[in-house]
Enzyme design. Sequence first.
Site, mmCIF file in Angstrom:
data_model
loop_
_atom_site.group_PDB
_atom_site.id
_atom_site.type_symbol
_atom_site.label_atom_id
_atom_site.label_comp_id
_atom_site.label_asym_id
_atom_site.label_seq_id
_atom_site.Cartn_x
_atom_site.Cartn_y
_atom_site.Cartn_z
ATOM 1 N N LYS A 6 -48.471 33.418 -30.651
ATOM 2 C CA LYS A 6 -48.364 33.642 -32.084
ATOM 3 C C LYS A 6 -49.413 32.816 -32.844
ATOM 4 O O LYS A 6 -50.041 31.915 -32.282
ATOM 5 C CB LYS A 6 -46.950 33.280 -32.548
ATOM 6 C CG LYS A 6 -45.876 34.200 -31.988
ATOM 7 C CD LYS A 6 -44.513 33.786 -32.504
ATOM 8 C CE LYS A 6 -43.427 34.753 -32.084
ATOM 9 N NZ LYS A 6 -42.123 34.372 -32.694
ATOM 10 N N TYR B 226 -41.527 45.097 -34.337
ATOM 11 C CA TYR B 226 -40.347 44.499 -34.976
ATOM 12 C C TYR B 226 -39.457 45.565 -35.624
ATOM 13 O O TYR B 226 -38.807 45.298 -36.632
ATOM 14 C CB TYR B 226 -40.783 43.464 -36.015
ATOM 15 C CG TYR B 226 -41.387 42.220 -35.412
ATOM 16 C CD1 TYR B 226 -40.601 41.311 -34.709
ATOM 17 C CD2 TYR B 226 -42.737 41.946 -35.551
ATOM 18 C CE1 TYR B 226 -41.140 40.164 -34.153
ATOM 19 C CE2 TYR B 226 -43.295 40.796 -35.002
ATOM 20 C CZ TYR B 226 -42.490 39.911 -34.306
ATOM 21 O OH TYR B 226 -43.036 38.772 -33.763
ATOM 22 N N PHE C 134 -36.302 39.720 -44.782
ATOM 23 C CA PHE C 134 -37.215 38.672 -44.325
ATOM 24 C C PHE C 134 -38.404 39.209 -43.520
ATOM 25 O O PHE C 134 -39.316 38.452 -43.171
ATOM 26 C CB PHE C 134 -36.473 37.616 -43.489
ATOM 27 C CG PHE C 134 -35.784 38.163 -42.267
ATOM 28 C CD1 PHE C 134 -36.468 38.332 -41.067
ATOM 29 C CD2 PHE C 134 -34.444 38.510 -42.322
ATOM 30 C CE1 PHE C 134 -35.836 38.832 -39.943
ATOM 31 C CE2 PHE C 134 -33.802 39.012 -41.204
ATOM 32 C CZ PHE C 134 -34.503 39.169 -40.011
ATOM 33 N N ARG D 86 -39.037 33.078 -19.967
ATOM 34 C CA ARG D 86 -38.101 32.780 -21.047
ATOM 35 C C ARG D 86 -37.456 31.411 -20.848
ATOM 36 O O ARG D 86 -37.215 30.685 -21.817
ATOM 37 C CB ARG D 86 -37.095 33.911 -21.194
ATOM 38 C CG ARG D 86 -37.816 35.193 -21.696
ATOM 39 C CD ARG D 86 -36.899 36.349 -21.918
ATOM 40 N NE ARG D 86 -35.971 36.126 -23.006
ATOM 41 C CZ ARG D 86 -36.258 36.256 -24.305
ATOM 42 N NH1 ARG D 86 -37.476 36.594 -24.680
ATOM 43 N NH2 ARG D 86 -35.335 36.058 -25.218
ATOM 44 N N THR E 35 -35.158 30.675 -28.690
ATOM 45 C CA THR E 35 -35.974 31.180 -29.790
ATOM 46 C C THR E 35 -36.124 30.150 -30.902
ATOM 47 O O THR E 35 -37.203 29.997 -31.465
ATOM 48 C CB THR E 35 -35.364 32.482 -30.353
ATOM 49 O OG1 THR E 35 -35.299 33.432 -29.297
ATOM 50 C CG2 THR E 35 -36.174 33.042 -31.494
ATOM 51 N N ARG F 96 -41.360 25.657 -26.347
ATOM 52 C CA ARG F 96 -40.941 25.597 -27.751
ATOM 53 C C ARG F 96 -40.432 24.207 -28.114
ATOM 54 O O ARG F 96 -40.629 23.748 -29.238
ATOM 55 C CB ARG F 96 -39.892 26.663 -28.027
ATOM 56 C CG ARG F 96 -40.486 28.062 -28.001
ATOM 57 C CD ARG F 96 -39.429 29.131 -28.122
ATOM 58 N NE ARG F 96 -40.024 30.453 -28.219
ATOM 59 C CZ ARG F 96 -39.414 31.558 -27.817
ATOM 60 N NH1 ARG F 96 -38.182 31.507 -27.307
ATOM 61 N NH2 ARG F 96 -40.016 32.730 -27.932
ATOM 62 N N ASN G 276 -42.652 29.672 -33.254
ATOM 63 C CA ASN G 276 -42.142 29.156 -31.982
ATOM 64 C C ASN G 276 -43.110 29.428 -30.825
ATOM 65 O O ASN G 276 -42.692 29.646 -29.699
ATOM 66 C CB ASN G 276 -40.746 29.707 -31.706
ATOM 67 C CG ASN G 276 -40.709 31.218 -31.638
ATOM 68 O OD1 ASN G 276 -41.735 31.893 -31.720
ATOM 69 N ND2 ASN G 276 -39.517 31.766 -31.483
ATOM 70 N N HIS H 247 -44.067 34.829 -28.212
ATOM 71 C CA HIS H 247 -43.078 35.878 -27.997
ATOM 72 C C HIS H 247 -43.147 36.227 -26.516
ATOM 73 O O HIS H 247 -44.231 36.254 -25.929
ATOM 74 C CB HIS H 247 -43.403 37.129 -28.819
ATOM 75 C CG HIS H 247 -42.702 38.348 -28.311
ATOM 76 N ND1 HIS H 247 -41.402 38.636 -28.639
ATOM 77 C CD2 HIS H 247 -43.113 39.317 -27.447
ATOM 78 C CE1 HIS H 247 -41.040 39.756 -28.014
ATOM 79 N NE2 HIS H 247 -42.066 40.180 -27.289
ATOM 80 N N GLU I 89 -43.585 47.001 -24.465
ATOM 81 C CA GLU I 89 -44.457 46.074 -25.176
ATOM 82 C C GLU I 89 -45.846 46.010 -24.550
ATOM 83 O O GLU I 89 -46.849 45.916 -25.269
ATOM 84 C CB GLU I 89 -43.820 44.681 -25.223
ATOM 85 C CG GLU I 89 -42.584 44.659 -26.112
ATOM 86 C CD GLU I 89 -41.835 43.347 -26.096
ATOM 87 O OE1 GLU I 89 -42.175 42.442 -25.284
ATOM 88 O OE2 GLU I 89 -40.895 43.205 -26.901
#
Length: 143
Positions: A11, A51, A59, A87, A93, A104, A118, A121, A132
């Site tokens: 990100k 998304y 938001f 993960r 998250t 993270r 964070n 993804h 994805e």
Amino acid sequence: MSTETTLILFKPDAVTQGLVGTVLARYEKEGFKVRGLKVMALSDEILADHYSHIADKPFFPSVRGFMQESPVVALALEGENVISRVRDLLGPTDSKEAAAGTIRGDFGDKGEDSKMRNICHASDGPEAAEAELKRFFNEGEII
């Protein structure tokens, strides 16, 4: 155990802080193999698709704005049970809840944006990974 390929998106917070190499090294240390890697600016269309589960939420514009603050780095990563193992390496998250030693926990935002800023993804399952990877990589870009 099964060999899988998953999508990781570094990100904007990872990119602007110069953490892509540091985090990528953690993945490679686990024995995962890079099968595709590219820098890209995310369009409104790709973000609305990626998304789609939150695109109607109030938001979402802030999520879109954040994801367009800088280019992102898309990574196709292969390895044994890579989806669940990545993960685990990332941690929860919410970076505020992530333990030290997780990506993270070590690098994510600990403020009010801790669920968005964070670092990465990661696909949450085989079906998501397949969709994805197709969303972010064109045919022939994953080797």
